[in-house]
Write an enzyme that holds these catalytic residues in place. Structure first.
Site, PDB file in Angstrom:
ATOM      1  N   GLY A 222      33.287 -52.186 -30.165  1.00  0.00           N
ATOM      2  CA  GLY A 222      31.872 -52.022 -29.863  1.00  0.00           C
ATOM      3  C   GLY A 222      31.499 -50.551 -29.842  1.00  0.00           C
ATOM      4  CB  THR A 226      30.366 -50.295 -24.429  1.00  0.00           C
ATOM      5  OG1 THR A 226      28.951 -50.483 -24.493  1.00  0.00           O
ATOM      6  CG2 THR A 226      30.976 -51.427 -23.628  1.00  0.00           C
ATOM      7  N   GLY A 227      32.758 -48.185 -24.783  1.00  0.00           N
ATOM      8  CA  GLY A 227      34.187 -47.867 -24.751  1.00  0.00           C
ATOM      9  C   GLY A 227      34.525 -46.865 -23.664  1.00  0.00           C
ATOM     10  CD  GLU A 244      36.423 -51.063 -34.889  1.00  0.00           C
ATOM     11  OE1 GLU A 244      35.434 -50.301 -34.775  1.00  0.00           O
ATOM     12  OE2 GLU A 244      36.375 -52.174 -35.406  1.00  0.00           O
ATOM     13  CB  CYS A 278      32.593 -50.792 -36.768  1.00  0.00           C
ATOM     14  SG  CYS A 278      32.016 -51.632 -35.277  1.00  0.00           S
TER      15      CYS A 278
END
Length: 481
Positions: A222, A226-227, A244, A278
């Site tokens: 995502g 958020t990571g 990722e 992505c």
């Protein structure tokens, strides 16, 4: 034959359970009801996963691989029903590299993960010392997935986790929970109870999963923002992470390329899944000597690609999955137009059309510092930037703080590889873009994340390394006085 309506019935919320209506992004009509699970539901799922994990691990690789192969068969038995549900919920068309392609990839990844060998590695064996590297199960793995490829990326997460003897709790995107619930219901036809559970909740559930003391590893695909939040939430329990994250992939067309020959592959590199990928091509750098020709050939290919409702067999491009992403894309294209960039194609959405459709858009003569270039657009719009020297193109491609993928386009593969070696990206493709393979490791550089997926390295990432360090039978270990 089971229909996608019967799939929806299998995953419907329990009587009295909170639920949320999921809408078709192409029509705005209801697709189905998704359960809204709570943190308490997560606790129950993690407890069941922890209880089931030792027996699953004890089966060994061969038995676990056999179960994954049966799960792949189950996915194929329900492939059309899964694809139609995916098309309705995510928006992607059935045909092209879209819904049927995604479901097929789920089966392919299950099979590839099941059959990838992973043997102990002898690190030292010199006649006196023998040291071996083994990979043991971690325990319970948390998998947090995205809305763009919800079934396929969930499979990327759960298949290696299960193969390595872990159990898995999945938290799908709030935009596409039905697809993940349906896929796991099908996979669970061939798995013992408690190994694989989906908790379809909100941000509170995701945060609780990332910080849960009984979860040993989190896999997340995502946004970079958020990571970073997951990294913070996981810190106190020192979880293993595979992240990722966002990408803004650059492609460089070298001066000797044939514009007509590469136009189709350039298009799909950028517009697969209507640009919602992505590792899609999101910035295209073209040498001045063939800039106009590339623009012309790419526009011709793009203009011929039909966009519309995903259940129409003729379409290969669909809507943006959600209104938030539509608004981001529209803002970036409008800003490029206002800054004087030239719109070659598209950029003119129909406000009267139902659904989140944004037309296929190509933007030329754009400054490299324009927001459409520097921000990840994640939709059907591609900026095409002119360059004059290879050094200039490489500098522009490397200028951002992300580096998931990149590509170089030239009939001279040796020259392309020299350029590729200078690009700051986890994967650099030659004369293609975004092609992933279950045998080939995949992961990002810079703020596009860390950790590898796929192949042997992907299996290792779902195991806890353990060294068995033993002396030979004839060697007596010295004991301190």
């Amino acid at each position: 034959m089971e229909t996608h309506d019967s799939l929806l019935a299998r995953i419907a919320p329990a009587p009295g359970q909170c639920s949320r209506t999921i809408l078709d992004p192409a029509t705005g009509t209801p697709v189905g009801e998704a359960p809204v699970h709570t943190v308490e539901d997560l606790e129950a799922a993690v407890a069941a996963a922890a209880a089931a994990q030792p027996a699953w691990a004890a089966l060994g690789h061969d038995a676990r691989s056999a179960a994954l192969l049966k799960a792949a068969d189950a996915v194929e038995r329900s492939a059309e029903e899964l694809a139609r549900l995916l098309s309705r919920e995510q928006g992607k068309p059935l045909n092209g590299p879209n819904a049927r392609f995604e479901v097929g990839a789920c089966a392919a990844w299950l099979r590839a993960t099941a059959t990838t060998p992973l043997d102990p590695e002898t690190v030292v064996d010199d006649g006196e010392t023998r040291a071996e590297l083994h990979y043991r199960p971690i325990g319970v793995v948390g998998a947090i997935g995205p809305w763009n490829w919800p079934m396929m990326i969930t499979t990327w997460q759960i298949a290696p986790a299960l193969r390595m003897g872990n159990t898995v709790v999945v938290k799908p995107s709030e935009y596409t929970p039905l697809s993940v619930l349906a896929l796991t219901a099908v996979i669970n036809e061939e798995l013992p109870e408690g190994l694989l559970t989906v908790i379809s909740g909100g941000p509170d559930v995701g945060e609780a999963l990332a910080s849960h003391p009984a979860i040993g590893k989190v896999m997340f695909t995502g946004s970079t923002a958020t990571g970073k939040a997951i990294i913070r939430s996981s810190a106190d329990t020192v979880k293993r992470l595979t992240l990722e994250l966002g990408g803004n992939d650059a492609g460089i067309v070298l001066p000797d390329a044939d514009p007509k020959a590469i136009a189709q592959d350039l298009f799909w590199g950028a517009f697969i899944n209507t640009g919602q990928t992505c590792a899609a091509l999101k910035r295209l750098y073209v040498h001045d000597s063939l800039y106009d020709a590339v623009c012309e050939e790419l526009a011709a290919v793009a203009a011929a690609m039909p966009m519309g409702n995903g259940l129409d067999e003729n379409n290969v491009l669909g809507p943006l999955q959600n209104q938030q992403q539509y608004d981001i894309l529209a803002r970036l294209v409008d800003a490029a137009r206002d800054a004087g960039a030239r719109i070659l194609l598209g950029g003119n959405p129909d406000p009267g059309q139902p659904g989140n459709f944004y037309p296929t858009t190509l933007v030329a003569d754009i400054d490299n510092n324009n927001p459409l270039v520097t921000e990840e657009q994640f939709g059907p719009a591609l900026p095409i930037i002119r360059y004059t020297t290879i050094d200039q193109a490489i500098a522009m491609a490397n200028a951002l703080d992300v580096g998931l993928g990149a590509s170089v386009w030239s009939p001279d593969v040796s020259a392309a590889r020299e350029v590729a070696a200078r690009l700051q990206a986890g994967t650099v493709w030659i004369n293609k873009h975004g092609a992933v393979d279950p045998r080939i490791p995949f992961g990002g550089a810079k703020q596009s994340g860390y950790g590898l997926e796929f192949g042997t390295e992907g299996l290792k990432a779902l195991g806890q390394p353990q060294i068995i360090n033993g002396w030979t039978a004839t060697q007596t270990r010295a004991t301190p006085n």
